[in-house]
Design a protein around this motif. Structure first.
Motif, PDB file in Angstrom:
ATOM      1  N   VAL A 194       9.776  -6.854 -11.336  1.00 20.69           N
ATOM      2  CA  VAL A 194       9.690  -8.122 -11.179  1.00 20.69           C
ATOM      3  C   VAL A 194       9.446  -8.785 -12.723  1.00 20.69           C
ATOM      4  CG1 VAL A 194      10.690  -9.938 -10.734  1.00 20.69           C
ATOM      5  CG2 VAL A 194      11.214  -8.401  -9.512  1.00 20.69           C
ATOM      6  N   LEU A 195       8.136  -9.151 -12.264  1.00 19.22           N
ATOM      7  CA  LEU A 195       7.116 -10.077 -13.228  1.00 19.22           C
ATOM      8  C   LEU A 195       7.215  -9.008 -14.860  1.00 19.22           C
ATOM      9  CD1 LEU A 195       4.484 -10.874 -11.253  1.00 19.22           C
ATOM     10  CD2 LEU A 195       5.692 -12.816 -11.935  1.00 19.22           C
ATOM     11  N   ARG A 196       7.049  -7.320 -14.666  1.00 13.70           N
ATOM     12  CA  ARG A 196       7.061  -6.474 -15.759  1.00 13.70           C
ATOM     13  C   ARG A 196       8.351  -6.499 -16.516  1.00 13.70           C
ATOM     14  NH1 ARG A 196       5.367  -2.485 -13.061  1.00 13.70           N
ATOM     15  NH2 ARG A 196       7.253  -1.252 -13.057  1.00 13.70           N
ATOM     16  N   GLU A 197       9.524  -6.333 -15.386  1.00 17.60           N
ATOM     17  CA  GLU A 197      11.239  -6.443 -16.549  1.00 17.60           C
ATOM     18  C   GLU A 197      11.944  -7.405 -16.627  1.00 17.60           C
ATOM     19  OE1 GLU A 197      13.024  -3.418 -14.241  1.00 17.60           O
ATOM     20  OE2 GLU A 197      11.367  -1.990 -13.387  1.00 17.60           O
ATOM     21  N   TYR A 198      11.305  -8.634 -15.870  1.00 23.40           N
ATOM     22  CA  TYR A 198      11.793 -10.137 -16.076  1.00 23.40           C
ATOM     23  C   TYR A 198      11.653 -11.113 -16.573  1.00 23.40           C
ATOM     24  CZ  TYR A 198      15.338  -6.669 -14.326  1.00 23.40           C
ATOM     25  OH  TYR A 198      16.715  -5.966 -13.990  1.00 23.40           O
ATOM     26  N   PRO A 199      10.271 -11.047 -17.065  1.00 17.36           N
ATOM     27  CA  PRO A 199       9.009 -12.112 -16.765  1.00 17.36           C
ATOM     28  C   PRO A 199       9.754 -13.630 -17.049  1.00 17.36           C
ATOM     29  CG  PRO A 199       9.322 -10.903 -18.940  1.00 17.36           C
ATOM     30  CD  PRO A 199      10.027 -10.208 -18.186  1.00 17.36           C
ATOM     31  N   LYS A 200      11.405 -13.617 -17.163  1.00 18.43           N
ATOM     32  CA  LYS A 200      11.435 -14.998 -17.953  1.00 18.43           C
ATOM     33  C   LYS A 200      12.739 -15.300 -17.104  1.00 18.43           C
ATOM     34  CE  LYS A 200      10.606 -14.168 -23.007  1.00 18.43           C
ATOM     35  NZ  LYS A 200      11.180 -14.532 -24.525  1.00 18.43           N
ATOM     36  N   SER A 201      12.821 -15.408 -16.152  1.00 18.82           N
ATOM     37  CA  SER A 201      13.482 -15.469 -15.051  1.00 18.82           C
ATOM     38  C   SER A 201      13.068 -16.059 -13.957  1.00 18.82           C
ATOM     39  CB  SER A 201      14.422 -14.015 -14.160  1.00 18.82           C
ATOM     40  OG  SER A 201      13.201 -13.381 -13.762  1.00 18.82           O
ATOM     41  N   LEU A 202      14.457 -16.803 -14.156  1.00 17.72           N
ATOM     42  CA  LEU A 202      13.448 -17.866 -12.580  1.00 17.72           C
ATOM     43  C   LEU A 202      13.320 -17.319 -12.026  1.00 17.72           C
ATOM     44  CD1 LEU A 202      16.873 -20.433 -12.861  1.00 17.72           C
ATOM     45  CD2 LEU A 202      14.889 -20.693 -14.161  1.00 17.72           C
ATOM     46  N   SER A 203      13.312 -16.239 -11.195  1.00 15.04           N
ATOM     47  CA  SER A 203      12.541 -15.835  -9.920  1.00 15.04           C
ATOM     48  C   SER A 203      11.535 -15.353 -10.340  1.00 15.04           C
ATOM     49  CB  SER A 203      13.788 -14.503  -9.035  1.00 15.04           C
ATOM     50  OG  SER A 203      13.957 -13.859 -10.157  1.00 15.04           O
TER      51      SER A 203
END
Length: 648
Positions: free
Chosen positions: A321-330
């Motif tokens: 998640v941190l690698r692929e969606y770094p700007k998401s709320l989660s």
């Protein structure tokens, strides 16, 4: 070999682009000539002077809201000689038939997921042209025949108030929205759609108990819809009513097992109940959609794995998640949970992660907003499965083979295509409103090369070149609309998994329905995207409607198999409609793409492209011929195939 393969991919795609151009060409021709009365693209001019009406047909669900799927309206007026079709468009799901002569007319509406609806209307006499409105109501295929036979009771005043309320909700004019919803509730106190819209308004303002009451009122209706169940389940999860939420959301998934939001909400409910195996199953199914809700789904999945003692699995998901969606709320939830995971227990310990799964984290829920009542783009091909005839079997392998043979036979003597291409580009904001409309015309030419092994290759030119500088925006599509040809081309088909879903229909024609998906770790080159520095192959999935008798391609829709994170491409939905094109000599009929639309979500922004071609000429080997207008042009649907889509 690679260069040849790549060229073949581009070319094949271009054919459909060509073809699409072809069909769109006839559409454009209808705009530039007198055309046929009643045609959505027909303009009343000196050729047609009789008093007539502009007939507006609005397609609604049985409770009043506009349908959100791709509905097609067919209008036939025997005495006036009118037999035309058109797609519903806009927030009111409406199509306009221009200059329809007075007399009796038949209306037939088809839409994926709904029973075909038929109605009659009388176009009234008038000394001058006037507007006339018809509302057609659709019943879901899942609804019983007895329920569908009951005529809907939806007053016109109710529809007007709901439409005004939805417009105000999209524009964030809450006071106006409440005023129109109050009027609608007085007109029809038991209408479930009115209650649903009221629930969405209260949810937007986080008035959860009031929103729950409205959603429950909508659900209690005999015509309850999936959206009302999802709204109620969403509120129940937020209010930590996990048991009630699980029951509500299980009902929603019975109506639509492919609901991404339903699976994510149900995963949250089961996580609150500490029923971790069930929670894990639904979180994994939600994450598999690879959409905007993938980040919260994967974060929740990681928490569930950690709660079950699978620390390594949880760590991998958090890191993903941190690698692929770094700007998401989660992402912040994943970061904190990963730190907590490192602090709690020693390696090998089965201690639970210190995250309170018994209460909901709003960052791990799907998005929900009153402004999103009307979607900005058509649903994914996997959102729902079209209805098919029971007890009819089919072989995907046979259909692919017959369709490939039919397509090659039609194209074997063609040399090149010429057309004028009109491209309209729209940007769509977060509320689904269109802005930044730009358009431009191009001279469009495609050369067809026939290889000795029977394969077809094409080379596309716009204004004599392939550059993107003159496009309305920095997004330039190259090789549009080849999807219906390429899917059945042996070189492309071997990279796809096909499944015949059964015998259905498209615009009243019996059709075999095939689902396709690109095989894992296999290149297909069905679609390429090019940037200034590289070319990227885009894996696809989709669905094709093939005429049961002739094996002509009637309709194609496709989506990304998964988001392309390296391009920041989250959505790429294409839909192409095909129909017959006749030559003036009357001896040749080709089934080619007519309309091309695409819906893109790229770099966090949303776009809609529409391509139309006119003044089209088709050149056969050693001959040339102009294309006549088709007898029964198919309606413009959504979207083309891009092959590749170049980005500046």
């Amino acid at each position: 070999m690679y260069r040849k393969a790549k060229f073949a991919a581009l070319i094949s795609g271009l054919l459909a682009a060509t073809a699409a151009s072809l069909l769109c060409a006839a559409t454009g021709a209808a705009q530039d000539s007198p055309g046929t009365p009643g045609d959505p693209y027909f303009s009343n001019n000196a050729v047609w002077r009789a008093p007539s009406a502009n007939l507006y047909v609005s397609v609604r669900e049985s409770t009043g809201l506009p349908v959100t799927t791709n509905a097609t309206v067919k209008l036939t007026c025997p005495l006036a000689g009118i037999d035309v079709s058109g797609p519903v468009q806009g927030q009111g799901a409406q199509v306009q038939f221009r200059n329809v002569a007075a007399g009796d007319c038949n209306i037939e509406v088809s839409a994926p997921g709904y029973r075909t609806s038929k109605d009659r209307t009388e176009v009234t006499q008038s000394m001058t042209s006037h507007n006339q409105y018809v509302f057609v109501y659709m019943h879901p295929e899942s609804e019983s025949a007895e329920a569908a036979a009951r005529p809907p009771a939806v007053p016109l005043g109710l529809i007007k108030e709901m439409d005004k309320a939805m417009q105000a909700m999209r524009e964030k004019h809450d006071g106006d929205a409440r005023k129109h919803l109050d009027k609608a509730a007085k007109i029809a106190p038991t209408n479930p759609d009115v209650a649903y819209l009221q629930g969405m308004m209260e949810l937007d303002h986080h008035n959860l108990p009031v929103a729950e009451q409205f959603f429950q009122k909508a659900v209690n209706s005999s015509r309850a819809q999936e959206r009302a169940l999802l709204g109620l389940g969403y509120v129940q999860v937020q209010m930590n009513q996990a048991g009630a939420a699980a029951q509500t959301l299980e009902k929603a998934l019975q109506l639509n097992s492919a609901s991404e939001r339903g699976h994510l909400l149900l995963a949250n409910a089961y996580a609150q109940l500490r029923e971790y195996p069930k929670a894990q199953e639904h979180a994994q199914r939600a994450a598999a959609f690879n959409s905007e809700d993938s980040a919260p789904a994967r974060t929740l999945l990681a928490q569930i794995l950690a709660a079950q003692g699978n620390r390594d699995g949880a760590r991998l998901e958090f890191e993903g998640v941190l690698r692929e969606y770094p700007k998401s709320l989660s992402a912040s939830v994943a970061r904190d949970s990963l730190a907590s995971l490192a602090k709690t227990a020693t390696p090998g310990s089965s201690a639970e992660l210190a995250v309170p799964l018994s209460t909901v984290n709003p960052s791990l829920l799907p998005s929900a907003s009153a402004a999103s009542v009307t979607p900005w783009a058509p649903p994914s091909v996997d959102t729902s499965v079209p209805g098919v005839a029971p007890d009819v079997t089919c072989s995907a392998e046979d259909i692919v083979e017959h369709t490939s043979t039919s397509t090659n036979r039609q194209l074997e003597n063609l040399e090149k295509f010429l057309a004028t291409e009109h491209i309209q580009h729209e940007e769509v904001n977060g509320r689904g409103e269109v802005s930044q409309v730009r358009d431009k015309n191009f001279s469009y030419m495609v050369f067809i090369e026939h290889d000795k092994d029977g394969l077809v290759f094409l080379d596309e030119k716009r204004d004599g070149g392939t550059g993107t500088d003159s496009f309305p925006t920095s997004l330039a599509t190259v090789g549009l609309v080849s999807l219906g040809v390429d899917v059945f081309h042996p070189g492309f088909a071997k990279a796809l998994n096909f499944k015949c879903e059964g015998l259905g229909q498209w615009r009243g024609k019996a059709a075999w329905i095939l689902h396709f998906e690109q095989k894992p770790n296999v290149k297909s080159f069905l679609r390429l995207w090019e940037t200034k520095t590289k070319t990227v192959e885009i894996p696809l999935k989709g669905r094709v409607w093939v005429a049961a008798s002739s094996y002509n391609v009637l309709h194609v829709e496709s989506d990304l198999r998964e988001p392309m994170k390296e391009l920041e491409l989250m959505r790429d939905h294409l839909a192409i409609d095909y129909g017959p094109v006749n030559f003036q000599n009357g001896k040749t009929e080709l089934w080619l793409p007519w309309y091309a639309d695409m819906y893109l979500e790229l770099h966090g922004r949303r776009y809609h492209h529409n391509h139309t071609l006119s003044n089209f000429s088709l050149f056969a080997v050693d001959t040339s011929d102009k294309i006549n207008l088709p007898k029964d042009p198919p309606p413009p649907q959504e979207n083309p195939k891009q092959h590749p889509l170049q980005e500046k």
